[in-house]
Design an enzyme around this catalytic site. Sequence first.
Site, PDB file in Angstrom:
ATOM      1  N   GLU A  89      -4.407  -3.032  -3.583  1.00  0.00           N
ATOM      2  CA  GLU A  89      -4.225  -3.994  -2.381  1.00  0.00           C
ATOM      3  C   GLU A  89      -5.419  -4.128  -1.591  1.00  0.00           C
ATOM      4  OE1 GLU A  89      -2.816  -5.430   1.681  1.00  0.00           O
ATOM      5  OE2 GLU A  89      -4.070  -3.619   1.172  1.00  0.00           O
ATOM      6  N   GLU A 138      -1.510 -10.028  -9.365  1.00  0.00           N
ATOM      7  CA  GLU A 138      -1.142  -9.982 -10.822  1.00  0.00           C
ATOM      8  C   GLU A 138       0.159 -10.117 -11.036  1.00  0.00           C
ATOM      9  OE1 GLU A 138      -4.331 -10.473 -12.436  1.00  0.00           O
ATOM     10  OE2 GLU A 138      -4.853 -10.639 -10.331  1.00  0.00           O
ATOM     11  N   ASP A 185       4.035  -2.810   4.785  1.00  0.00           N
ATOM     12  CA  ASP A 185       2.732  -2.290   4.572  1.00  0.00           C
ATOM     13  C   ASP A 185       2.722  -0.998   5.426  1.00  0.00           C
ATOM     14  OD1 ASP A 185       0.267  -1.745   3.936  1.00  0.00           O
ATOM     15  OD2 ASP A 185      -0.528  -3.718   3.905  1.00  0.00           O
ATOM     16  N   HIS A 230      -8.702   2.032   8.230  1.00  0.00           N
ATOM     17  CA  HIS A 230      -9.514   2.296   7.017  1.00  0.00           C
ATOM     18  C   HIS A 230     -10.896   3.264   7.186  1.00  0.00           C
ATOM     19  CE1 HIS A 230      -8.570  -2.069   5.163  1.00  0.00           C
ATOM     20  NE2 HIS A 230      -7.470  -1.423   5.473  1.00  0.00           N
TER      21      HIS A 230
END
Lengths: 747, 747
Positions: B425, B434, B454, B555
């Site tokens: 992701e 996909e 998420d 992140h």
Amino acid sequence: MVKFNYVFLRLQKTVPEVRVKFNYVFLRLQKTVPESSNSAPSWVQDVVKDVDESFIKTFLSAVDNIQIEKNLWELTKVPHMATTRGDEQTVQIMLKRWQDPETGLDQAWREEYMVYLSFPDPKNPNKVTVVSPSDTVLHTVREKEKLSADQNDTEVVQPYAAYSPAGHPKGKLVYANQGKPSDYKLLNQTVDLRGTIAITRYGGAGRADKAINAAPYGVIGVLVYTDPLDINDGRMSETDTYPHSWYMPPSGVERGSFTSQFGDLRTPYLAAKEETYRIPVENITGIPPIPIQPIGFEDAYKLICELGGEAAPAAWQGAFNCTYNFGGPGFKQTSVFNNSDVKLDIFNYEKLKNSSNVMGVIRGSVEPDRYVIYGNHRDSWVYGAIDPSSGTSVMLELTRVLGMMVKQGKWRPRRSIIFGSWGAEEFGLIGSTEYTEQYYTKLSERTVAYINVDIAVFANATLRASGMPSVQNVIFTAAKQVSAPGLDSKSVYDNWIQYSNRTSPAHGIIPGVGSMTGAGSDYAAFVHYLGITSIDISYTYDRSKTNARIYPAYHTAYDSFDYASKFIDPGFFSHQAVARTAGNILIRLADSLVLPINCSDYAESLEDYLKTAVDLYQHQLQAKHISMEPLKRAVASFRSAAAHLDQVIRTTDLANEIPLKVRGINDQLMLLDRAFLDPLAFQDKYGYRHVLWASSSAGKPTFPGLADAYANAQSSDQASDWDKVHDHLSVLSQAIEGAAHTLVDVI
Amino acid sequence: MVKFNYVFLRLQKTVPEVRVKFNYVFLRLQKTVPESSNSAPSWVQDVVKDVDESFIKTFLSAVDNIQIEKNLWELTKVPHMATTRGDEQTVQIMLKRWQDPETGLDQAWREEYMVYLSFPDPKNPNKVTVVSPSDTVLHTVREKEKLSADQNDTEVVQPYAAYSPAGHPKGKLVYANQGKPSDYKLLNQTVDLRGTIAITRYGGAGRADKAINAAPYGVIGVLVYTDPLDINDGRMSETDTYPHSWYMPPSGVERGSFTSQFGDLRTPYLAAKEETYRIPVENITGIPPIPIQPIGFEDAYKLICELGGEAAPAAWQGAFNCTYNFGGPGFKQTSVFNNSDVKLDIFNYEKLKNSSNVMGVIRGSVEPDRYVIYGNHRDSWVYGAIDPSSGTSVMLELTRVLGMMVKQGKWRPRRSIIFGSWGAEEFGLIGSTEYTEQYYTKLSERTVAYINVDIAVFANATLRASGMPSVQNVIFTAAKQVSAPGLDSKSVYDNWIQYSNRTSPAHGIIPGVGSMTGAGSDYAAFVHYLGITSIDISYTYDRSKTNARIYPAYHTAYDSFDYASKFIDPGFFSHQAVARTAGNILIRLADSLVLPINCSDYAESLEDYLKTAVDLYQHQLQAKHISMEPLKRAVASFRSAAAHLDQVIRTTDLANEIPLKVRGINDQLMLLDRAFLDPLAFQDKYGYRHVLWASSSAGKPTFPGLADAYANAQSSDQASDWDKVHDHLSVLSQAIEGAAHTLVDVI
């Protein structure tokens, strides 16, 4: 409760058949017990009901050839070209019939679209003349067909090429055979085509293409005619042709729409409502860039036989008793037309006009949200007795019989039936296409199948059917139950298989069913745009008896009731056979518990396509490092998924299963064709989204996009074109795998 | 038969309650009578079963915060960036859990895609240096975050910009604020940007856009950092930041995917299987054309505070204790960096790698062919405790509780539930995209809804939810049944409405539910490409307490179990509340007899959009002779169709109706969002087909395509651009009318 259970158990002892027949007992009980909100569900018996064979028999015997004849008589009293007064009269006929309290449908209404049409100007008829260097008119092509009094209505439209631009080109005449790219290419090797007028014959290329292919060579105008070789089995004289036979008279002219796209040209993908955005006229593609006009063969004869230059090849020669020359360009020196030009004066104009579909509905009893759609266009070029009124007459007889049963409370289909009488088909399948655009989502979610009967009867020899492979079997089942016209001891099926057949690995020898490529009638938007399982049927020729490209009065003013009843189907028995067959198919699709849609028959077609593709392409693709394995795996997945679903259907006692199980299976069958849609697979082809049946120019009996991409790459040998082959292979493999995913167990 | 009927009628006399309670009697009978193929239908009671409130209670009390904590601990032991060894470990965790014989699902498996990813080179780490005119390195930007021993795994990936090209640009530094088009435009008015390196801060523009917007001005490289103003409420020192608080340490760097498109970049619209066609790398769009690299704010501080040139505007100033100048270009004369360049040495490389989705299924009992999908990605940038493992921990707790119920035979959902643990992701929603490409048709035909969780917990203040308007009510219902974390006497709903609310004409004051625009997480392909009704939920901030753009460790390598359990959700009560709320929504969507999807709430949003559009655009559109009436009529049609369907649902005794009636209504509700898809509406935006929720750059709370087309036309004032506005208005009106057609009576 306890008490009742006890009583019941006792019952089993005293009445031993109770256990065995419990299901049946239960159903009967519902009728016995007065209804109350707490009574047993009243729908248990309806929900498992299958098609009723005795009802089919009743239906077949009720279909009446004389009624069909009367319908045709009424529909063809006057010309009914789209949006004319005559068209409005047919709208009123449809509404009156479908709203009839005794033989009508549950509901009927009209739907209007404002569509872009093209007409000749009655005040300035199109002219084609031969003009000498001194501007003397040496010959004027006939403006109208030579008609008998009863056919000579003032509303008969002058023969013209719809969507040909207006214009006044003048130039030397050349003969360009059928106007194919290869024809112009060959001609151009001998003759300088710049500034010429090309005369072409119908056939071999699309109408618009005859002009589109010409323009790049500098041709400034095109004539098109029907060669007696192609339509009349060579016959040319008045005494050999209508009203003395079914052949086209010398003055007959095939009209037509000169566009290669379907649907309203100015509102692609949008229903053409009043305030809908319209693309600018100059952005319309697929129409003639130069003026083009159709003429009769009596005039074509005068022009072609006077042409100079070299003799055209044998394949270009027609039925005229002269050599077809290329043209010098222009006429031969010995001709009275020597040095003369041919001049076109085309006054066509385009106009937005309101065109109506007439819609009618029989509401389904159990699954009203599942639709079987049956349609045909209503508009003709002139009287349109065969095209389309033979089909409309058949449709009206179907709706009379079914409507009567519904009104009398004798029958109501399991699923809803929608009837469509489409407008403006002749201009490019416009009414049906706008309908699919307007109701795209609803139709796509709910439509089981579309049945199209346009020209019901071309001739009296045999049934002709096209359809998705999955519905061949329901066509066969229906055709076996109908007597062939004039052959009461033989079924339509047994007669058909003699005229057209193939050997199926699964079924042995069966009739040949055509595939739904192209856009020849109103099924196009259903097949290509919506991905709805479709069928198109008619009665047609014995090909050993005629080479006519189509019935000779096609799109002429001679396509009248008189012509139809004398030469096409005296007695209307072929019409009756088509009505019975199509109606039988319709009832089966509407009433069967499990939809008569067979996915293994689809697998067989995929395997045929695959075999051809491997034979034709694999060797070269390997050299380009493009693998066909994903496609092979996809077809194999589809085959095994189809076999699995077939087995589930065969081995499950569906009548005793939860109704949602049957519904789920039917959803798998109904939606099968939707899986083959890819809206981006053919971006340069308007409305084509079905990866199996899209139109193709490569002319190979295999996957159309692959065939076209391969032909293109082979011709250019550019890496980017081979990439496109690889890309389409992936698109195709994914679509087929995707379809297979929908057929395996649902989770 | 006669005999039985008679007996039965006699029964009615002796057992008077039989008639009244017949329904019930019948159901009990089924159990009493031994099963045989002829016994009464055994499904009658199952088919009308509605959601079981007592089961919901059982579920809610079974959801365990400690289990969630344990899940998170297990998932975050090592970094698990997509396709790394750590990622494979999480695949194994998911498979083990979902295949557990006591708490697992019916089935679980992995699905692999070969996808195009971008990585830094561990052997050649990316470097950013300040280089003097004599090529002396004056400063080297930190290559790795400063990590404690327990976080300093060798697999921690160097901070980088995925899909940044490799390259070695060197030039004078400039400060370009957030790298928006307007930022570069303004900067370029003062500084010649040719040959410069731009430093930008996160926020305001998409990651890739900071480079894409720069390149046209001649900028040759870009740096990006997180300003303490935007993430740390201004705090900069080590003592104020993690591990002392939740704030980002000075060396922290936000990694990210620098692409503006979702899905595998080389296989648009195709599932990325091994032999799938891949577009050439040079045809990829939406990625940086020039090298870009993220750095920590401790280094950004050193660079920015040394910049020369004019002072940047107030809005460009961040939290550093210096004036942010534009750059001369380059550093100020008084700086030790005077006359020096900044040099980027970027060694990123791209590679095709196998990425796995892990899929799990609970088969539906009554409607196995209807799917509720629940998903979250599995891959992180580093440890990913919050992003995404908070969501994965919640998902694993849901599947443990539900799986246990299924394995113990206590529950089976009416509809099937599919769980997806998506791969890759972080590189652009690849695994989920996909998956939707591979199973497009099946998912499109059968999926009731998609639920995405998420990042489950950003913070502990309040629920945050986005979703189609039609599912706001099921979110509300679920949230009312769950206690807010730390506020046992208050529901999640009552707490939420205090933080975010709006006044609905129909419902009064209700919590604010966000709309599904954009592509922030794995719901994107479900919403935009498939048109599936979707929900995205999490627990989030009290905006009065922080201005952080997102939780500060986002992140970075600091997003660890330690960080999550100390600073984000000690005790894991917010995780538990999200699990309960999301699980409750999931069960209601899977078990309700009539789907909890409300079309009238959709109408309210359409009316809001319409009102804004009319206010903003009507005046000018009238001047351009473009009517908004079709759009107004379409919204009105939708409103009345929705009201009609609502009434049908309200007034029909659905539990006693034929089950196909409920199925039909549920199909209408399930497919509602599909009606808003138009694959040609946004041809320049990959994957966007939903005309209501597509991304828009115009930033107006109205129809996105209309807003963008209008903004474009107003800026150019070209007739062809106004045509595009008209065209899109028609597309939009037709889609909304099409949706309305699906809600009215089915025939």
